[in-house]
Design a protein around this motif. Structure first.
Motif, short mmCIF file in Angstrom:
data_model
loop_
_atom_site.label_atom_id
_atom_site.label_comp_id
_atom_site.label_asym_id
_atom_site.label_seq_id
_atom_site.Cartn_x
_atom_site.Cartn_y
_atom_site.Cartn_z
N ALA B 68 0.84 -1.20 0.00
CA ALA B 68 0.00 0.00 0.00
C ALA B 68 0.87 1.25 0.00
O ALA B 68 0.61 2.22 -0.72
CB ALA B 68 -0.92 -0.01 1.21
N LEU B 69 1.95 1.22 0.80
CA LEU B 69 2.82 2.40 0.85
C LEU B 69 3.59 2.59 -0.45
O LEU B 69 3.83 3.71 -0.90
CB LEU B 69 3.78 2.30 2.04
N LEU B 70 3.97 1.46 -1.10
CA LEU B 70 4.61 1.56 -2.41
C LEU B 70 3.66 2.22 -3.40
O LEU B 70 4.05 3.08 -4.21
CB LEU B 70 4.98 0.17 -2.92
N ALA B 71 2.37 1.83 -3.31
CA ALA B 71 1.38 2.45 -4.19
C ALA B 71 1.32 3.95 -3.94
O ALA B 71 1.19 4.74 -4.87
CB ALA B 71 0.01 1.82 -3.95
N MET B 72 1.48 4.34 -2.67
CA MET B 72 1.44 5.77 -2.36
C MET B 72 2.68 6.48 -2.90
O MET B 72 2.60 7.64 -3.32
CB MET B 72 1.33 5.99 -0.85
N VAL B 73 3.84 5.80 -2.88
CA VAL B 73 5.04 6.39 -3.49
C VAL B 73 4.77 6.66 -4.96
O VAL B 73 5.04 7.75 -5.48
CB VAL B 73 6.25 5.43 -3.33
N ALA B 74 4.20 5.66 -5.63
CA ALA B 74 3.89 5.81 -7.05
C ALA B 74 2.91 6.96 -7.25
O ALA B 74 3.06 7.78 -8.16
CB ALA B 74 3.30 4.51 -7.60
N PHE B 75 1.93 7.04 -6.36
CA PHE B 75 0.95 8.11 -6.50
C PHE B 75 1.60 9.48 -6.33
O PHE B 75 1.33 10.41 -7.09
CB PHE B 75 -0.18 7.94 -5.48
N VAL B 194 6.35 12.93 -2.76
CA VAL B 194 6.33 11.50 -2.41
C VAL B 194 6.24 11.34 -0.90
O VAL B 194 5.44 10.53 -0.39
CB VAL B 194 7.59 10.80 -2.97
N LEU B 195 7.01 12.15 -0.18
CA LEU B 195 6.99 12.06 1.28
C LEU B 195 5.59 12.39 1.81
O LEU B 195 5.06 11.69 2.69
CB LEU B 195 8.02 13.04 1.86
N ALA B 196 4.98 13.42 1.23
CA ALA B 196 3.63 13.80 1.67
C ALA B 196 2.65 12.66 1.40
O ALA B 196 1.80 12.34 2.23
CB ALA B 196 3.17 15.07 0.97
N ALA B 197 2.79 12.04 0.22
CA ALA B 197 1.88 10.95 -0.13
C ALA B 197 2.07 9.76 0.81
O ALA B 197 1.11 9.13 1.25
CB ALA B 197 2.10 10.53 -1.58
N VAL B 198 3.33 9.47 1.13
CA VAL B 198 3.59 8.32 2.02
C VAL B 198 3.05 8.59 3.42
O VAL B 198 2.43 7.73 4.04
CB VAL B 198 5.10 8.01 2.07
N LEU B 199 3.27 9.83 3.91
CA LEU B 199 2.73 10.17 5.23
C LEU B 199 1.21 10.05 5.24
O LEU B 199 0.62 9.50 6.18
CB LEU B 199 3.13 11.58 5.62
N ALA B 200 0.58 10.55 4.17
CA ALA B 200 -0.87 10.41 4.07
C ALA B 200 -1.25 8.94 4.05
O ALA B 200 -2.25 8.52 4.65
CB ALA B 200 -1.39 11.12 2.83
N GLY B 201 -0.43 8.14 3.35
CA GLY B 201 -0.68 6.71 3.29
C GLY B 201 -0.64 6.08 4.67
O GLY B 201 -1.51 5.28 5.04
N ILE B 202 0.39 6.45 5.44
CA ILE B 202 0.49 5.90 6.80
C ILE B 202 -0.72 6.32 7.63
O ILE B 202 -1.33 5.51 8.32
CB ILE B 202 1.81 6.35 7.47
N ALA B 203 -1.06 7.61 7.54
CA ALA B 203 -2.24 8.08 8.26
C ALA B 203 -3.47 7.28 7.85
O ALA B 203 -4.24 6.82 8.69
CB ALA B 203 -2.47 9.57 7.99
N GLY B 204 -3.60 7.07 6.54
CA GLY B 204 -4.76 6.34 6.04
C GLY B 204 -4.80 4.91 6.54
O GLY B 204 -5.85 4.41 6.95
N LEU B 205 -3.65 4.26 6.51
CA LEU B 205 -3.60 2.86 6.97
C LEU B 205 -3.91 2.77 8.46
O LEU B 205 -4.55 1.84 8.92
CB LEU B 205 -2.23 2.26 6.69
N LEU B 206 -3.43 3.77 9.23
CA LEU B 206 -3.66 3.73 10.67
C LEU B 206 -5.11 4.01 11.02
O LEU B 206 -5.66 3.43 11.95
CB LEU B 206 -2.74 4.72 11.37
N LEU B 207 -5.72 4.94 10.29
CA LEU B 207 -7.08 5.27 10.71
C LEU B 207 -8.13 4.34 10.13
O LEU B 207 -9.26 4.31 10.62
CB LEU B 207 -7.40 6.75 10.45
#
Lengths: 382, 291, 319
Positions: B68-75, B194-207
């Motif tokens: 999922a986080l790799l997908a966010m890097v790509a995004f 990319v960093l912003a997307a990954v952080l959002a990804g982590i937030a998304g996965l956690l919530l």
């Protein structure tokens, strides 16, 4: 086979009459158009999807049963989003470009209120499912409700609380037309019953944590909590109530018990939970209910909910009306207004002077350790 | 008192989620001057990457989270290439409206892909609860608080202790000067997104496991993240955290001790007061008008 | 098409709109009405943003303030809509001055987010002050406008009225933009310190821009209420403020014609795309993005570029 001449003549006559009949049907130019404005995008599409599906199913069923005296019906859908303005746009697009003989509006009261003046202007009957009593109070003779009004739901929840022996009820409600209206009515009814509420707490449509509200009700000594909710927050509320160790029984409005909400929670979250549902939908009831649930599942891969069922029933009522009195709007409206004791799948429909067709709902209780419900009582409110 | 502790603990957990969302927002703002109105949809995308990997594909959680986080890097790279780069020469407000457009696209694409029914993303710590001085909290919510704290530490290290991070800050401060110094500005900007997307990804996965995953979850999160950012101070990392926690706690304690109907009003009034009295926020540096 | 003369602009609006009102049917007339109402708000917003450079994301709150003022005065107090209209616009302007003045100390994104917070707060109050606003059920049965027995009660008639207001607003806006006051606003936008140096009272100019934009927004709100005949908190949430900003950017900031074109385009575009079914809003977002990327100065900028190009080729061809 020995035909007598008379028999032959009779047959020939019948055949020619039939062909004239067919010609007449062709002359009527086929389809009867029905407009439906449904939230298909945005936050309200969770519920909207249900009646989008069930109206399509009704369309097929009506046509499979021979349509309206040989004419097929065709439903045309437009999206309302979660916006009053867009709901009016959608309605006017239909009324202008499709000119349907009948309308289905969304299940959201503010959208119904926004569209109401337009319905009045074009004077074509429309069914809606928004619960707010103010929609019916508006005095628009073209609007017909296919669900219990919010006052009926509130009365049902108060009844359920009484059954649980509530002495110090507390109310938790979502801050929208449904929650605010329902909570106020319930508070008045509880007051009248001699058990005034000990607390009323609100939460926003987008809230995700309800601990403040629930703990406040607990500390005020609430022995039963009535919650007026939408599907998703309702599910989250039930989960958090168990997390917080809330021991008192909870009575929820119908949204927390629709399949979209139930799939989000565990059987444990439903312990000590009862609620009202517009219609008690259990395939075990057999007959048309079982048939509806099973065919809906097969067609759309999800369970139907009472909102979807209400629109399905509404569509069948419309079809019967059209068969009886045709598609003239005034005749159809008058036919609906005088409709009494029409047996739908979810309810028995009788329209009153304000266009309310449904006066009953069911109190249900979760069967321990499962996500299925048993019927406690059917409540009729006039 | 037990109730207070419970509210406090829940407020911290809620605040952590806001803080995480605010972090991605702050990083983008400080590096590019863009207020990312799609920040909420970035988080939603993170949650749904998790849904796609773990619910739809059924991957076990360590692989699912990674995928999922790799997908966010790509995004993040996609966003940089297709949205930010073409708009970079435009006025900042145009870029902001661009992020609004991206938000609309993401939300409706998710609706087409995943439908309107919410999903339940389970946590690796499903069903485990902790008892803290009479307050009950899920282990997952506690994990969220911890992850937030760790991430802030890591980001601080990145920005202040590595050449890469210092480069990113240099770009944020003065793009022209950074270019003259021979920094690869485009690469650093891409990394920011990319960093912003990954952080959002982590937030998304956690919530995802705390709330439910639904395609319309973005806007409400973004709104609270905005409030958190302002209270904490624009462009300040510790500020985003402090802001998130203040908003989370105000929401719960305000609902409990003042009024549940007006609790969001309290949060926004606090925000506006902060703006008037201390526009640089709790931790913000002196205001520079970035226009 | 660059309209510099106020009266000419008003004439163009009346003639074009009047012609459209004769050929279009109700549904498109309604969309046109919605566009015209939005256009008035956006023209107002252009004072604050396009001219004075104040990014306000609270325009919808001012529109809502106007709409609710009229709704309450006409339904609860039984006032005539015309009288209520004037009072509503005045009250909205006062409200903006009182609330906005302290906020004007903020700049750039700080101001944007503070006004966004203001908009959110407005929605919360409108939702919860049930006694006054009817809560989420809103206020229905708002009376329509009529003049000497002529009721503006269908889409076509309402459009005539709305066009009249738009024409007047556009004329005022253009006149102001090319006056000393408009240039003062632009000077403040371009460089506050420099503006101060040449003797411009920066604070006063900013407050004036805010008041103008609030007055226009109030008028838009009043028209919204008398057109829709129903108001609810959702109609004025912060998302609408962002839409107003988007309309101005898409049309071309700093230009009255741009404000109108942006308002019309962003009202009609999603409706045109309805044939795409469930995917229509995703496409709407995509088209919005493409417009921003390929027309960075808005549709008005495109017109200017085409004209410049035409001039250049014309010059080249004449030796």
């Amino acid at each position: 086979m020995d035909f007598t001449r008379q028999q032959f003549l009779k047959l020939a006559l019948a055949a020619s009459l039939a062909s004239i009949g067919a010609g007449a049907a062709l002359a009527q130019q086929g389809e009867i158009l029905v407009g439906a404005t449904v939230p298909m995008t945005g936050p309200l599409s969770l519920t909207g999807k249900q009646y989008h599906n069930s109206l399509r199913m009704a369309e097929q069923d009506i046509n499979a049963a021979g349509g309206i005296n040989g004419r097929k019906v065709k439903f045309v859908f437009e999206d309302t989003q979660a916006s009053n303005g867009t709901a009016v746009n959608a309605f006017m697009k239909l009324s202008q470009e499709v000119k349907p003989s009948f309308y289905f509006l969304s299940s959201y009261s503010t959208q119904n209120l926004a569209v109401s003046p337009e319905v009045k202007k074009i004077a074509v009957p429309a069914m809606y499912a928004g619960g707010a009593d103010v929609v019916a109070e508006g005095g628009n003779e073209w609007l017909f409700r296919v669900r219990p009004a919010d006052s009926v739901s509130a009365a049902g929840m108060v009844e359920a609380a009484k059954l649980l022996g509530a002495k110090k009820p507390g109310i938790l409600f979502i801050q929208n037309d449904f929650g605010q209206g329902g909570a106020q009515i319930a508070a008045k009814l509880l007051e009248a019953a001699g058990t005034p509420v000990v607390g009323m707490e609100a939460y926003g449509q987008n809230d995700k944590d309800f601990s403040a509200q629930m703990l406040a009700l607990r500390s005020k000594g609430a022995d039963v909590i009535l919650m007026f909710v939408y599907p998703q927050d309702g599910a989250l509320l039930l989960r958090q109530a168990k997390m917080l160790g809330m021991k008192m029984p909870i009575v929820t409005s119908s949204a927390a018990l629709v399949p979209a909400a139930l799939q989000l929670i565990s059987p444990g979250d439903l312990e000590n939970v009862s609620g009202v549902v517009d219609a008690y939908m259990d395939p075990a009831a057999g007959g048309r209910m079982k048939d509806f649930i099973e065919r809906y599942r097969a067609a759309y891969g999800i369970d139907p909910d009472p909102y979807g069922l209400a629109y399905y029933d509404g569509a069948l009522i419309m079809a019967e009306g059209m068969r009886k009195v045709g598609t003239d709007p005034k005749a159809l409206r008058d036919w609906l207004a005088q409709l009494r004791d029409w047996k739908g799948i979810g309810h028995v429909y009788s329209y009153d002077a304000k266009g309310n067709g449904v006066h009953d709902l069911a109190v249900v209780k979760a069967k321990p350790g499962t996500k299925t419900f048993e019927l406690v009582k059917t409540i009729t409110v006039n | 008192m037990a109730d207070f502790i419970q509210l406090f603990v829940n407020g911290l957990a809620l605040g952590s989620v806001y803080a995480l969302a605010a972090l991605g927002f702050v990083i983008v703002y400080s590096a590019t001057g863009v207020v990312n109105f799609a920040a909420g949809q970035f988080v939603m995308l993170g949650t749904f990457s998790g849904v796609a990997m773990m619910v739809n594909l059924g991957l076990p959680w360590p692989i699912g989270y990674g995928a999922a986080l790799l997908a966010m890097v790509a995004f993040g790279m996609l966003f940089f290439t297709l949205v930010y780069l073409p708009l970079r020469a435009s006025p900042v407000v145009t870029v902001i409206i661009g992020t609004v457009a991206v938000g609309i696209i993401l939300q409706n694409a998710a609706l087409l892909g995943f439908g309107s029914w919410p999903f339940r993303l389970t946590s690796p710590l499903e069903g485990v609860t902790l008892d803290i001085a009479g307050a009950v909290i899920t282990a997952h919510a506690a994990l969220t608080v911890v992850v937030t704290a760790v991430l802030v530490g890591l980001i601080w290290l990145l920005f202040y202790r590595t050449a890469l991070g210092i480069g990113m800050r240099a770009v944020a401060q003065d793009m022209e000067a950074a270019r003259l110094m021979g920094l690869n500005v485009n690469l650093l900007l891409a990394l920011t997104w990319v960093l912003a997307a990954v952080l959002a990804g982590i937030a998304g996965l956690l919530l995802g496991p705390m709330w439910f995953a639904d395609v319309n979850m973005g806007d409400p999160i973004a709104l609270k993240a905005f409030a958190a950012t302002i209270i904490g101070g624009f462009g300040s990392l510790p500020g985003a955290i402090a802001g998130g926690l203040i908003v989370g706690l105000t929401e719960l304690l305000g609902a409990s001790y003042i009024s549940s109907a007006y609790k969001d009003l309290i949060a926004f009034v606090v925000m506006i007061l902060f703006l008037l009295v201390r526009p640089q926020g709790v931790f913000g540096e002196r205001i520079q008008d970035r226009g | 098409m660059r309209l510099r003369h106020p009266l000419l602009a008003a004439l163009v609006i009346l003639v074009l709109g009047g012609l459209l009102s004769l050929v279009l049917a109700d549904y498109r007339l309604r969309l046109l009405n919605v566009s015209v109402i939005s256009a008035i708000a956006v023209i107002g917003f252009n004072f604050a943003f396009g001219l004075a450079g104040l990014i306000s994301l609270g325009s919808a709150a001012f529109v809502g303030f106007g709409a609710y003022s009229l709704a309450i005065l006409t339904t609860a107090a039984g006032w005539s809509p015309w009288l209520a209209m004037i009072v509503a616009i005045v009250v909205t302007t006062l409200f903006a001055t009182i609330i906005g003045t302290p906020l004007l100390r903020l700049k750039g994104h700080y101001l944007a987010l503070a006004t966004l917070g203001l908009n959110v707060s407005f929605t919360i109050v409108a939702t919860n002050w049930i006694g006054l606003t009817g809560g989420t059920n809103g206020i229905s049965n708002i009376p329509g406008l009529s003049l000497a027995g002529f009721a503006f009660d269908d889409e076509r008639r309402f459009l005539w009225l709305a066009l009249l207001f738009l024409a007047v607003c556009a004329a005022i806006a253009i006149a102001l933009q090319h006056s000393r006051h408009g240039r003062a606003m632009m000077a403040v936008r371009d460089d506050e310190t420099a503006a101060r140096m040449i003797g411009i009272d920066v604070t006063r100019v900013k407050i004036a821009a805010l008041c103008l934009s609030a007055a226009f927004a109030g008028l838009a709100g009043v028209l919204f209420a008398t057109h829709m005949r129903f108001v609810a908190p959702e109609d004025f949430n912060y998302a609408h403020s962002i839409v107003y900003l988007a309309m101005l950017i898409v049309g071309g900031e700093g230009s009255v014609a741009g404000a109108i074109i942006g308002a019309v385009l962003l009202t009609f575009l999603p409706e045109w795309l309805r044939f795409l079914g469930d995917a229509y809003l995703a496409f709407f977002g995509l088209m919005l993005l493409l417009i921003l990327i390929f027309l960075p100065t808005g549709l008005i900028g495109l017109a200017t570029r085409v004209r410049d190009l035409a001039k250049k080729t014309a010059k080249r061809s004449t030796p």
